[in-house]
Write a protein that holds these residues in place. Sequence first.
Motif, PDB file in Angstrom:
ATOM      1  N   GLU A 114      13.578 -25.011 -17.656  1.00  0.00           N
ATOM      2  CA  GLU A 114      12.693 -24.661 -18.762  1.00  0.00           C
ATOM      3  C   GLU A 114      12.035 -23.314 -18.482  1.00  0.00           C
ATOM      4  N   ALA A 115      12.258 -22.349 -19.355  1.00  0.00           N
ATOM      5  CA  ALA A 115      11.623 -21.040 -19.207  1.00  0.00           C
ATOM      6  C   ALA A 115      10.140 -21.167 -19.533  1.00  0.00           C
ATOM      7  N   VAL A 116       9.283 -20.703 -18.621  1.00  0.00           N
ATOM      8  CA  VAL A 116       7.840 -20.837 -18.843  1.00  0.00           C
ATOM      9  C   VAL A 116       7.097 -19.506 -18.772  1.00  0.00           C
ATOM     10  N   ALA A 117       7.646 -18.516 -18.084  1.00  0.00           N
ATOM     11  CA  ALA A 117       6.941 -17.245 -17.946  1.00  0.00           C
ATOM     12  C   ALA A 117       7.942 -16.120 -17.719  1.00  0.00           C
ATOM     13  N   SER A 118       7.545 -14.903 -18.094  1.00  0.00           N
ATOM     14  CA  SER A 118       8.354 -13.725 -17.803  1.00  0.00           C
ATOM     15  C   SER A 118       7.421 -12.532 -17.657  1.00  0.00           C
ATOM     16  N   PHE A 119       8.001 -11.370 -17.538  1.00  0.00           N
ATOM     17  CA  PHE A 119       7.258 -10.162 -17.202  1.00  0.00           C
ATOM     18  C   PHE A 119       6.840  -9.425 -18.471  1.00  0.00           C
ATOM     19  N   SER A 120       5.546  -9.217 -18.616  1.00  0.00           N
ATOM     20  CA  SER A 120       4.995  -8.638 -19.837  1.00  0.00           C
ATOM     21  C   SER A 120       5.081  -7.115 -19.827  1.00  0.00           C
ATOM     22  N   LEU A 259      -1.814 -15.449 -12.660  1.00  0.00           N
ATOM     23  CA  LEU A 259      -1.686 -14.525 -11.539  1.00  0.00           C
ATOM     24  C   LEU A 259      -2.103 -13.119 -11.966  1.00  0.00           C
ATOM     25  N   PRO A 260      -2.897 -12.432 -11.172  1.00  0.00           N
ATOM     26  CA  PRO A 260      -3.285 -11.063 -11.522  1.00  0.00           C
ATOM     27  C   PRO A 260      -2.097 -10.114 -11.454  1.00  0.00           C
ATOM     28  N   ALA A 261      -2.208  -9.014 -12.154  1.00  0.00           N
ATOM     29  CA  ALA A 261      -1.092  -8.066 -12.262  1.00  0.00           C
ATOM     30  C   ALA A 261      -0.599  -7.577 -10.912  1.00  0.00           C
ATOM     31  N   ASP A 262      -1.499  -7.401  -9.945  1.00  0.00           N
ATOM     32  CA  ASP A 262      -1.065  -6.855  -8.661  1.00  0.00           C
ATOM     33  C   ASP A 262      -0.197  -7.827  -7.873  1.00  0.00           C
ATOM     34  N   LYS A 263      -0.270  -9.128  -8.193  1.00  0.00           N
ATOM     35  CA  LYS A 263       0.575 -10.118  -7.516  1.00  0.00           C
ATOM     36  C   LYS A 263       1.968 -10.196  -8.153  1.00  0.00           C
ATOM     37  N   VAL A 264       2.097  -9.623  -9.330  1.00  0.00           N
ATOM     38  CA  VAL A 264       3.368  -9.622 -10.066  1.00  0.00           C
ATOM     39  C   VAL A 264       4.039  -8.258  -9.974  1.00  0.00           C
ATOM     40  N   ALA A 265       3.262  -7.233  -9.649  1.00  0.00           N
ATOM     41  CA  ALA A 265       3.696  -5.840  -9.784  1.00  0.00           C
ATOM     42  C   ALA A 265       4.942  -5.483  -8.987  1.00  0.00           C
ATOM     43  N   LEU A 267       7.483  -7.323  -7.789  1.00  0.00           N
ATOM     44  CA  LEU A 267       8.712  -7.896  -8.323  1.00  0.00           C
ATOM     45  C   LEU A 267       8.995  -7.301  -9.701  1.00  0.00           C
ATOM     46  N   GLY A 268       7.945  -7.119 -10.502  1.00  0.00           N
ATOM     47  CA  GLY A 268       8.114  -6.516 -11.813  1.00  0.00           C
ATOM     48  C   GLY A 268       8.655  -5.104 -11.742  1.00  0.00           C
ATOM     49  N   ALA A 269       8.244  -4.346 -10.734  1.00  0.00           N
ATOM     50  CA  ALA A 269       8.718  -2.968 -10.597  1.00  0.00           C
ATOM     51  C   ALA A 269      10.228  -2.911 -10.421  1.00  0.00           C
ATOM     52  N   LEU A 270      10.799  -3.898  -9.717  1.00  0.00           N
ATOM     53  CA  LEU A 270      12.250  -3.936  -9.529  1.00  0.00           C
ATOM     54  C   LEU A 270      12.972  -4.280 -10.825  1.00  0.00           C
ATOM     55  N   LEU A 271      12.214  -4.814 -11.788  1.00  0.00           N
ATOM     56  CA  LEU A 271      12.756  -5.115 -13.110  1.00  0.00           C
ATOM     57  C   LEU A 271      12.361  -4.027 -14.106  1.00  0.00           C
ATOM     58  N   ASP A 272      11.924  -2.891 -13.573  1.00  0.00           N
ATOM     59  CA  ASP A 272      11.532  -1.713 -14.358  1.00  0.00           C
ATOM     60  C   ASP A 272      10.367  -2.018 -15.297  1.00  0.00           C
ATOM     61  N   VAL A 273       9.428  -2.820 -14.813  1.00  0.00           N
ATOM     62  CA  VAL A 273       8.231  -3.129 -15.590  1.00  0.00           C
ATOM     63  C   VAL A 273       7.123  -2.163 -15.176  1.00  0.00           C
ATOM     64  N   ASP A 274       6.690  -1.332 -16.100  1.00  0.00           N
ATOM     65  CA  ASP A 274       5.665  -0.345 -15.828  1.00  0.00           C
ATOM     66  C   ASP A 274       4.903  -0.049 -17.120  1.00  0.00           C
ATOM     67  N   PRO A 275       3.578  -0.202 -17.128  1.00  0.00           N
ATOM     68  CA  PRO A 275       2.696  -0.486 -15.993  1.00  0.00           C
ATOM     69  C   PRO A 275       2.700  -1.964 -15.633  1.00  0.00           C
ATOM     70  N   PRO A 276       2.192  -2.304 -14.450  1.00  0.00           N
ATOM     71  CA  PRO A 276       2.111  -3.711 -14.050  1.00  0.00           C
ATOM     72  C   PRO A 276       1.247  -4.496 -15.026  1.00  0.00           C
ATOM     73  N   ALA A 277       1.610  -5.746 -15.238  1.00  0.00           N
ATOM     74  CA  ALA A 277       0.855  -6.609 -16.147  1.00  0.00           C
ATOM     75  C   ALA A 277       1.035  -8.053 -15.719  1.00  0.00           C
ATOM     76  N   PRO A 278       0.114  -8.932 -16.085  1.00  0.00           N
ATOM     77  CA  PRO A 278       0.294 -10.356 -15.783  1.00  0.00           C
ATOM     78  C   PRO A 278       1.533 -10.905 -16.492  1.00  0.00           C
ATOM     79  N   LEU A 279       2.003 -12.048 -16.018  1.00  0.00           N
ATOM     80  CA  LEU A 279       3.137 -12.703 -16.656  1.00  0.00           C
ATOM     81  C   LEU A 279       2.734 -13.191 -18.045  1.00  0.00           C
ATOM     82  N   ILE A 280       3.736 -13.417 -18.883  1.00  0.00           N
ATOM     83  CA  ILE A 280       3.501 -13.856 -20.256  1.00  0.00           C
ATOM     84  C   ILE A 280       4.310 -15.116 -20.525  1.00  0.00           C
ATOM     85  N   ALA A 281       3.800 -15.982 -21.371  1.00  0.00           N
ATOM     86  CA  ALA A 281       4.493 -17.240 -21.679  1.00  0.00           C
ATOM     87  C   ALA A 281       5.754 -16.986 -22.498  1.00  0.00           C
TER      88      ALA A 281
END
Length: 304
Positions: A114-120, A259-265, A267-281
């Motif tokens: 079940e998908a519950v979260a991804s990178f915002s 989770l705060p953005a810095d705890k996701v940042a 892993l998110g950076a490797l997925l080309d997520v910029d700027p860092p942000a909290p996960l989204i439902a």
Amino acid sequence: MPVRRLALATSLVVAAALSLTACGGASDASTSDSATCPGGKIRFGVEPFEDPAKLTPAAEVLADALGESLDCEVELTVTEDYSAEVLAMENGKLDIAVFGPLGYVFASKRAQAEAVASFSDGKGKVSSYTAGIWVPKDSPIKTVEDLKGHSLALGSIGSTSGDALPRKAMLDAGLKKADVRVNYAGGHPEALLALAKGTVDAAEINSQQLASATDSGTFDPSKFRKVWASDPIPNDPITVRGELDAAFKKAVTDALLKLPADKVAKLGALLDVDPPAPLIAVDKSTYQPLFDLATSLNLTEKDV
């Protein structure tokens, strides 16, 4: 602070190792067993979408933060390939996992993931990336149709951007399987490297790998050309195994989304997520285009 153990293994070794640790669950449970920590630990899998030397420490940050939030040991496993991760969850060896969008399609079918979260993207929407096919700047290849008679490096079987979408592009261009010499390089970095070294005429390079390789100086985009790009693909979902207790699934989902953005940042950076942000439902509907892609290509779990 929860203790995290890291496993880097082949698909068979992953299954065997996790089977053994699962057998020790009774002992672990005596010290920590609750709705948020069933059996005394949470088994967390991550697909190998990047060089493990970069991926592992980035995933560790998120795993540690999740463990602290739930007061539970998080066991992190970076699997060798996409199919190993699906199999591990299907066999009850993973509780939560980051899947590629297409990997999630099959994990949903085989393991009720079940998908519950991804990178915002930081604006209230799921971040996205694109698949691409690149050639040397002076290549005669101008379009997907021009790949006929040439070699193409793809990433890994079962990859969304490194396999299915480029193959769909060739199918849409009227190319037959025998028209292009397809080589599976073993991953996104390896496909890019094959093009950079000139061992293939073209290669899949998704926008995430392009950003990573450009930043590290291992790829100079000015020496190459992109001849095809896909529509945006919703970024990788973090999933929970469907058969798990509802209270656990809710606890994990709530913890991930807080989770705060810095705890996701990282892993998110490797997925080309910029700027860092909290996960989204997210939920299954977020990835419906990928379910449609699997149907259009007549893909089955054997294809991954």
